[in-house]
Design an enzyme around this catalytic site. Structure first.
Site, mmCIF file in Angstrom:
data_model
loop_
_atom_site.group_PDB
_atom_site.id
_atom_site.type_symbol
_atom_site.label_atom_id
_atom_site.label_comp_id
_atom_site.label_asym_id
_atom_site.label_seq_id
_atom_site.Cartn_x
_atom_site.Cartn_y
_atom_site.Cartn_z
ATOM 1 N N LYS A 196 -11.298 -2.181 -5.068
ATOM 2 C CA LYS A 196 -10.318 -1.109 -5.190
ATOM 3 C C LYS A 196 -10.540 -0.400 -6.509
ATOM 4 C CE LYS A 196 -7.443 1.499 -3.387
ATOM 5 N NZ LYS A 196 -7.805 2.228 -2.180
ATOM 6 N N SER A 389 -8.043 4.550 2.766
ATOM 7 C CA SER A 389 -6.809 4.025 2.194
ATOM 8 C C SER A 389 -5.630 4.445 3.065
ATOM 9 C CB SER A 389 -6.645 4.482 0.743
ATOM 10 O OG SER A 389 -7.367 3.640 -0.126
#
Length: 597
Positions: A196, A389
């Protein structure tokens, strides 16, 4: 008394002048609105016409919501814009139009669009060729993107003094760590997953090993797919094509011809003669531009089908509430999906996604409505440039997910990001803060000037935020697992915030197959059992013209003034930074603005 009359007359004059200026402004607005409404001129199409594709008009996924939205208020001019569905429909219609003899691709100078959209147009041209009509491409200079589109042609021509760029792909990321250190601003990051990397620009000055791994794989799979397609079109093996890029073999026109990247070196008038011969005219080719042809009114034969396939667009940053015209509001998109669910004439819904994510809470709101919608009618997701996402979060419930090999997707991960500017204000500006509060964390998240707090987070607060990030991540993973018929362990293995290309996404089960918007619509109609009897609609919020004007002039669109002055990487990274700083709570966002052109 004289002073009174002077003041009165001055005020009266100011009032009159202000009203005159307002009146002039409204007249200009009205004239622009009328021009936008009635600007579509009747185009005469001859029986020997050639459809010219030059990409001179910007192509958007989302069709304009009304004539007022085609007005550029900074220049007070009407800006023509095409939607992707109009472009694809126009190319398909041209294949059966007896007045269109062929296609001429002349993307010069090249106006960059994403590889995913470029490939969607390229696929439409390849399908056009099945009609037996010709496709010719010519340019004074081919960029890598325009050349990829050109390889859909039967013959590719280049100016003898022109050139061709063939160098491979790269992803650039801008890092802000050094700037934050100079400003004495400390980022405070809470995240799940080693991949991430949306927060990396704030805490590092280069890619982490994990981020470099995923970016190398991302750009590599995309490049390999480009090599495969160009190889099939030009008859040059992929190893040779890759060597050309590595050794910078193709630079000028002559090297392009020697390597068989182009068929011949010709001047514009020579290509015109070829087009005349192919289309059966003597003097000049009869061109009709893609924009003109797409805007030509269709001749409806018979009744309009009652069965609707609704195409709903989700483009931009995902935000809480209604959002602006260039954002995906959790409230507004879920309401639109609810309307489609309750409309009995809508037999299936295609959600077209172009988003790198945003608010995790807004994504959850949309996800829930997608679940309700799927219970009643088929839901197909068509991924454009990005569906990562939060963009993938809202796609997960769909019956079928389709994407381009070049779609950036995945990034299943979340994070929290705050900034502590206490030291910066004190040391740089001499400003200090104090607070009276009822509880220890009452001032947590209170931002100064909209972007930074003025104290560090405590360890207890960090632990609380970490638990929230973990909770949201687990929910995200569970939604994907349920929607894709995978186990939680399988999703977690490909999650952790890792970004995938469409090619990789198909291999790991994040998408069902390749195809653009037209293919997604066809799948939706088939799933709904109306494959031979349907029409496509694109629902929009209804607004009167005055509301449209106010919205266009609103603060939400003020950033366009900045964009008109500064272009390229600076404005993209500026907007990316501002969007991230303005989102409260846990975020699910693509690591960076990725441009592979």
């Amino acid at each position: 008394m004289n002073s009174f009359f002077k003041t009165f007359l001055a005020s009266l004059l100011a009032f009159v002048v202000a009203n005159i200026l307002i009146a002039v402004f409204l007249v200009v607005i009205f004239a622009s609105f009328v021009a936008a409404t009635f600007s579509t001129k009747t185009v005469q199409i001859d029986s020997e016409s050639i459809l010219k594709i030059d990409l001179s008009e910007p192509i958007y996924d989302n069709p304009p919501k009304g004539p007022i939205y085609t007005i550029d208020f900074t220049s007070m001019t009407v800006q023509n814009r095409l939607s992707m569905i109009d472009v694809l429909n126009a190319i398909e219609r041209a294949s059966i139009d007896p007045d269109i003899q062929g296609i001429y691709i002349n993307v010069d100078p090249y106006v960059g669009i994403s590889t995913a959209r470029l490939d969607e147009i390229r696929q439409a041209i390849l399908k056009f060729k099945e009609s037996g009509k010709f496709v010719i491409s010519y340019a004074n200079q081919y960029s890598q993107g325009s050349y990829y589109l050109a390889t859909a042609a039967d013959n590719v021509y280049l100016n003898p003094e022109g050139g061709l760029s063939w160098v491979g792909l790269a992803i650039n990321t801008m890092f802000f760590k050094g700037a934050l250190e100079k400003l004495d601003i400390q980022p405070e990051v809470i995240r799940h997953g080693q991949f991430k990397s949306a927060v990396e620009p704030f805490i590092l000055d280069k890619m982490s090993p994990e981020n470099r791994e995923q970016m190398n794989m991302l750009v590599g799979t995309i490049w390999n797919n480009i090599l495969k397609n160009v190889s099939e079109a030009r008859g040059i093996d992929t190893v040779t094509l890759n060597r050309y890029a590595t050794e910078l073999t193709v630079t000028d026109a002559e090297s392009a011809r020697e390597t068989k990247m182009v068929d011949d070196l010709l001047y514009y008038n020579d290509v015109n003669n070829i087009l005349c011969e192919l289309s059966g005219v003597e003097d000049e080719p009869q061109f009709i531009t893609l924009g003109e042809y797409a805007r030509m009114p269709l001749k409806h034969v018979g009744r309009l089908s009652k069965n609707k396939i609704a195409v709903v667009y989700a483009e931009g940053d995902i935000v809480d509430g209604k959002g602006s015209e260039e954002q995906i509001g959790g409230e507004s998109l879920s309401a639109k999906l609810a309307d489609m669910r309750e409309d009995d004439d809508v037999k299936a819904v295609v959600l077209r996604i172009n988003s790198g994510g945003g608010s995790a809470l807004a994504s959850e709101v949309i996800w829930h409505e997608m679940e309700l919608l799927r219970e009643q009618k088929p839901v197909i997701v068509s991924m454009g440039d990005y569906a990562a996402s939060g963009g993938y979060y809202i796609a997960a419930p769909a019956d079928v997910i389709m994407a381009s090999p070049y779609t950036i997707t995945g990034s299943i991960g979340v994070f929290g990001l705050m900034f502590n500017a206490e030291k910066s204000f004190k040391d740089k500006l001499g400003i200090t803060f104090d607070v009276a509060k009822t509880n220890p964390s009452a001032d947590l998240g209170r931002a100064v000037f909209g972007f930074a707090g003025v104290r560090p987070m405590t360890e207890y607060e960090k632990n609380v935020m970490q638990k929230e990030v973990e909770r949201v991540y687990n929910t995200f993973v569970k939604h994907v697992a349920d929607g894709r018929n995978l186990t939680v362990e399988q999703v977690d293995k490909i999650g952790g915030g890792r970004v995938w290309s469409g090619v990789s996404a198909a291999q790991i089960g994040l998408i069902d197959g390749f195809g653009g918007l037209k293919e997604a619509i066809a799948v939706a109609a088939d799933r709904a059992g109306v494959a031979n009897d349907y029409r496509v609609v694109s629902p929009h919020e209804k607004q009167d013209s005055f509301s449209q004007i106010l919205n266009m002039l609103s603060e939400a669109n003020a950033g366009k003034h900045f964009e008109n002055q500064i272009e390229g990487d600076i404005v993209e990274n500026y907007q990316y930074l501002i969007n991230m700083l303005q989102r409260p709570g846990v975020q699910a966002v693509l690591p960076c603005k990725i441009d592979i052109q």
